[in-house]
Design a protein around this motif. Structure first.
Motif, PDB file in Angstrom:
ATOM      1  N   VAL A 131       0.842  -1.203   0.000  1.00 18.23           N
ATOM      2  CA  VAL A 131       0.000   0.000   0.000  1.00 18.23           C
ATOM      3  C   VAL A 131       0.879   1.256   0.000  1.00 18.23           C
ATOM      4  CG1 VAL A 131      -1.682   1.317   1.337  1.00 18.23           C
ATOM      5  CG2 VAL A 131      -1.990  -1.133   1.033  1.00 18.23           C
ATOM      6  N   CYS A 132       1.957   1.232   0.770  1.00 18.89           N
ATOM      7  CA  CYS A 132       2.879   2.375   0.782  1.00 18.89           C
ATOM      8  C   CYS A 132       3.520   2.594  -0.582  1.00 18.89           C
ATOM      9  CB  CYS A 132       3.958   2.182   1.842  1.00 18.89           C
ATOM     10  SG  CYS A 132       3.371   2.389   3.514  1.00 18.89           S
ATOM     11  N   VAL A 133       3.934   1.520  -1.228  1.00 21.20           N
ATOM     12  CA  VAL A 133       4.523   1.646  -2.563  1.00 21.20           C
ATOM     13  C   VAL A 133       3.496   2.200  -3.540  1.00 21.20           C
ATOM     14  CG1 VAL A 133       5.411   0.317  -4.518  1.00 21.20           C
ATOM     15  CG2 VAL A 133       6.307  -0.091  -2.244  1.00 21.20           C
ATOM     16  N   LEU A 134       2.263   1.714  -3.449  1.00 17.03           N
ATOM     17  CA  LEU A 134       1.209   2.222  -4.338  1.00 17.03           C
ATOM     18  C   LEU A 134       1.009   3.718  -4.152  1.00 17.03           C
ATOM     19  CD1 LEU A 134      -1.303   1.910  -6.228  1.00 17.03           C
ATOM     20  CD2 LEU A 134      -2.607   1.384  -4.161  1.00 17.03           C
ATOM     21  N   VAL A 135       0.887   4.136  -2.914  1.00 17.24           N
ATOM     22  CA  VAL A 135       0.598   5.549  -2.657  1.00 17.24           C
ATOM     23  C   VAL A 135       1.814   6.426  -2.957  1.00 17.24           C
ATOM     24  CG1 VAL A 135       0.042   7.208  -0.846  1.00 17.24           C
ATOM     25  CG2 VAL A 135      -1.216   5.072  -0.982  1.00 17.24           C
ATOM     26  N   LEU A 136       2.978   6.062  -2.418  1.00 16.20           N
ATOM     27  CA  LEU A 136       4.153   6.935  -2.551  1.00 16.20           C
ATOM     28  C   LEU A 136       4.770   6.930  -3.943  1.00 16.20           C
ATOM     29  CD1 LEU A 136       5.894   6.224   0.867  1.00 16.20           C
ATOM     30  CD2 LEU A 136       4.541   8.218   0.216  1.00 16.20           C
ATOM     31  N   LYS A 137       4.751   5.800  -4.592  1.00 17.59           N
ATOM     32  CA  LYS A 137       5.438   5.720  -5.879  1.00 17.59           C
ATOM     33  C   LYS A 137       4.516   6.007  -7.064  1.00 17.59           C
ATOM     34  CE  LYS A 137       8.403   2.607  -8.540  1.00 17.59           C
ATOM     35  NZ  LYS A 137       9.019   1.283  -8.583  1.00 17.59           N
ATOM     36  N   ILE A 139       0.639   6.828  -6.920  1.00 16.88           N
ATOM     37  CA  ILE A 139      -0.490   7.757  -6.839  1.00 16.88           C
ATOM     38  C   ILE A 139      -0.034   9.195  -6.617  1.00 16.88           C
ATOM     39  CG2 ILE A 139      -2.535   8.372  -5.484  1.00 16.88           C
ATOM     40  CD1 ILE A 139      -3.129   5.427  -5.214  1.00 16.88           C
ATOM     41  N   LEU A 140       0.894   9.427  -5.689  1.00 15.49           N
ATOM     42  CA  LEU A 140       1.330  10.801  -5.409  1.00 15.49           C
ATOM     43  C   LEU A 140       2.080  11.439  -6.568  1.00 15.49           C
ATOM     44  CD1 LEU A 140       2.411  10.682  -1.664  1.00 15.49           C
ATOM     45  CD2 LEU A 140       0.314  11.589  -2.663  1.00 15.49           C
ATOM     46  N   ASN A 141       2.641  10.654  -7.446  1.00 18.71           N
ATOM     47  CA  ASN A 141       3.351  11.198  -8.608  1.00 18.71           C
ATOM     48  C   ASN A 141       2.441  11.410  -9.807  1.00 18.71           C
ATOM     49  OD1 ASN A 141       5.872  11.365  -7.359  1.00 18.71           O
ATOM     50  ND2 ASN A 141       6.291   9.216  -7.772  1.00 18.71           N
ATOM     51  N   HIS A 142       1.153  11.104  -9.654  1.00 18.43           N
ATOM     52  CA  HIS A 142       0.130  11.345 -10.672  1.00 18.43           C
ATOM     53  C   HIS A 142       0.485  10.716 -12.023  1.00 18.43           C
ATOM     54  CE1 HIS A 142      -1.845  13.986  -7.853  1.00 18.43           C
ATOM     55  NE2 HIS A 142      -0.717  14.670  -7.701  1.00 18.43           N
ATOM     56  N   TYR A 143       0.890   9.463 -11.990  1.00 21.96           N
ATOM     57  CA  TYR A 143       1.152   8.746 -13.234  1.00 21.96           C
ATOM     58  C   TYR A 143      -0.163   8.374 -13.905  1.00 21.96           C
ATOM     59  CZ  TYR A 143       5.988   8.228 -11.727  1.00 21.96           C
ATOM     60  OH  TYR A 143       7.260   8.481 -11.328  1.00 21.96           O
ATOM     61  N   PRO A 144      -0.147   8.177 -15.218  1.00 24.25           N
ATOM     62  CA  PRO A 144      -1.367   7.724 -15.898  1.00 24.25           C
ATOM     63  C   PRO A 144      -1.816   6.355 -15.362  1.00 24.25           C
ATOM     64  CG  PRO A 144       0.262   8.466 -17.490  1.00 24.25           C
ATOM     65  CD  PRO A 144       0.932   8.453 -16.155  1.00 24.25           C
ATOM     66  N   GLU A 145      -3.055   6.035 -15.646  1.00 21.71           N
ATOM     67  CA  GLU A 145      -3.663   4.810 -15.104  1.00 21.71           C
ATOM     68  C   GLU A 145      -2.922   3.544 -15.533  1.00 21.71           C
ATOM     69  OE1 GLU A 145      -7.903   2.559 -15.389  1.00 21.71           O
ATOM     70  OE2 GLU A 145      -7.920   4.745 -15.299  1.00 21.71           O
ATOM     71  N   GLN A 146      -2.358   3.536 -16.711  1.00 24.03           N
ATOM     72  CA  GLN A 146      -1.642   2.336 -17.159  1.00 24.03           C
ATOM     73  C   GLN A 146      -0.408   2.061 -16.304  1.00 24.03           C
ATOM     74  OE1 GLN A 146      -0.863   3.777 -21.128  1.00 24.03           O
ATOM     75  NE2 GLN A 146       1.332   3.784 -20.748  1.00 24.03           N
ATOM     76  N   PHE A 147       0.137   3.082 -15.638  1.00 20.66           N
ATOM     77  CA  PHE A 147       1.298   2.874 -14.775  1.00 20.66           C
ATOM     78  C   PHE A 147       0.903   2.663 -13.317  1.00 20.66           C
ATOM     79  CE2 PHE A 147       2.880   5.456 -18.351  1.00 20.66           C
ATOM     80  CZ  PHE A 147       3.724   4.506 -18.900  1.00 20.66           C
ATOM     81  N   THR A 148      -0.232   3.210 -12.891  1.00 18.77           N
ATOM     82  CA  THR A 148      -0.684   2.935 -11.515  1.00 18.77           C
ATOM     83  C   THR A 148      -1.165   1.501 -11.382  1.00 18.77           C
ATOM     84  OG1 THR A 148      -2.888   3.809 -11.987  1.00 18.77           O
ATOM     85  CG2 THR A 148      -1.291   5.322 -10.994  1.00 18.77           C
ATOM     86  N   TYR A 149      -1.425   0.848 -12.500  1.00 18.77           N
ATOM     87  CA  TYR A 149      -1.793  -0.571 -12.463  1.00 18.77           C
ATOM     88  C   TYR A 149      -0.704  -1.402 -11.790  1.00 18.77           C
ATOM     89  CZ  TYR A 149      -2.209  -5.358 -14.148  1.00 18.77           C
ATOM     90  OH  TYR A 149      -2.251  -6.724 -14.227  1.00 18.77           O
ATOM     91  N   TYR A 150       0.543  -1.006 -11.940  1.00 23.31           N
ATOM     92  CA  TYR A 150       1.644  -1.739 -11.310  1.00 23.31           C
ATOM     93  C   TYR A 150       1.474  -1.753  -9.786  1.00 23.31           C
ATOM     94  CZ  TYR A 150       3.872  -0.603 -15.831  1.00 23.31           C
ATOM     95  OH  TYR A 150       4.165  -0.438 -17.153  1.00 23.31           O
TER      96      TYR A 150
END
Length: 184
Positions: A131-137, A139-150
């Motif tokens: 969850v920390c990796v998802l949020v910090l890496k 979501i907070l960097n506002h990457y497009p949806e295809q990259f937040t899938y990671y």
């Protein structure tokens, strides 16, 4: 809230005992296969994200563009912690945790419960890390949806590994009709 004296057992750690579930003839096998399916789904989801990340390339006609983020070793760590926790949990003898049998060593039950706690702590740490990796890496960097899938794949891997460990623990704790209890 006090327990009635006739239900009190000084060897128990928790107020609620382990569930004594009788699920029928083939339910144990179904539970084990379900746990294996959840395990496979967990790892397949994350490997899909890792492969997509490794093969991300620029769209045709835009040679200057590069993917903003990739799956790195930091993304693998939470899944490895959850996997190690699942292995630790499922290597523990369930009878030692319950304290049903006399093992000769009075500290065996305590050690089994300690290792069970360590296994669940590893799994909880893996989930919190994902969850920390998802949020910090992602979501907070506002990457497009295809990259937040990671990041979402990482969290879903850890949730599915936890569910797999719980389903496997419960299904292996269920008594079968082929199991005989002998006591002298």
């Amino acid at each position: 809230m006090a327990l009635p004296r006739h239900n009190y057992d000084p060897r128990r750690v928790c107020i609620n005992p382990f569930p004594n579930i009788s699920l029928g003839k083939h339910r144990r096998t179904i539970g084990i296969y379900l746990a294996g399916g959840l395990f496979a789904l967990a790892n397949w989801t994350f490997l899909d994200a890792a492969i997509l990340s490794a093969h991300a390339h620029a769209p045709p006609g835009d040679a200057d563009w590069s993917p903003p983020v990739h799956v790195t070793f930091l993304d693998w760590l939470p899944g490895l912690c959850s996997l190690l926790g699942m292995i630790v949990i499922n290597l523990i003898d369930k009878d030692r945790v319950q304290g049903n049998e006399d093992f000769g060593d009075s500290r065996a039950v305590w050690r089994a419960r300690l290792f069970l706690f360590i296994g669940f702590a590893l799994m909880a740490g893996g989930l919190a890390g994902s969850v920390c990796v998802l949020v910090l890496k992602y979501i907070l960097n506002h990457y497009p949806e295809q990259f937040t899938y990671y990041g979402y794949a990482n969290v879903s891997q850890n949730v599915a590994l936890m569910l797999s460990a719980i389903v496997l623990w419960i299904s292996q704790s269920v008594s079968t009709e082929y199991e005989y209890t002998l006591s002298i």
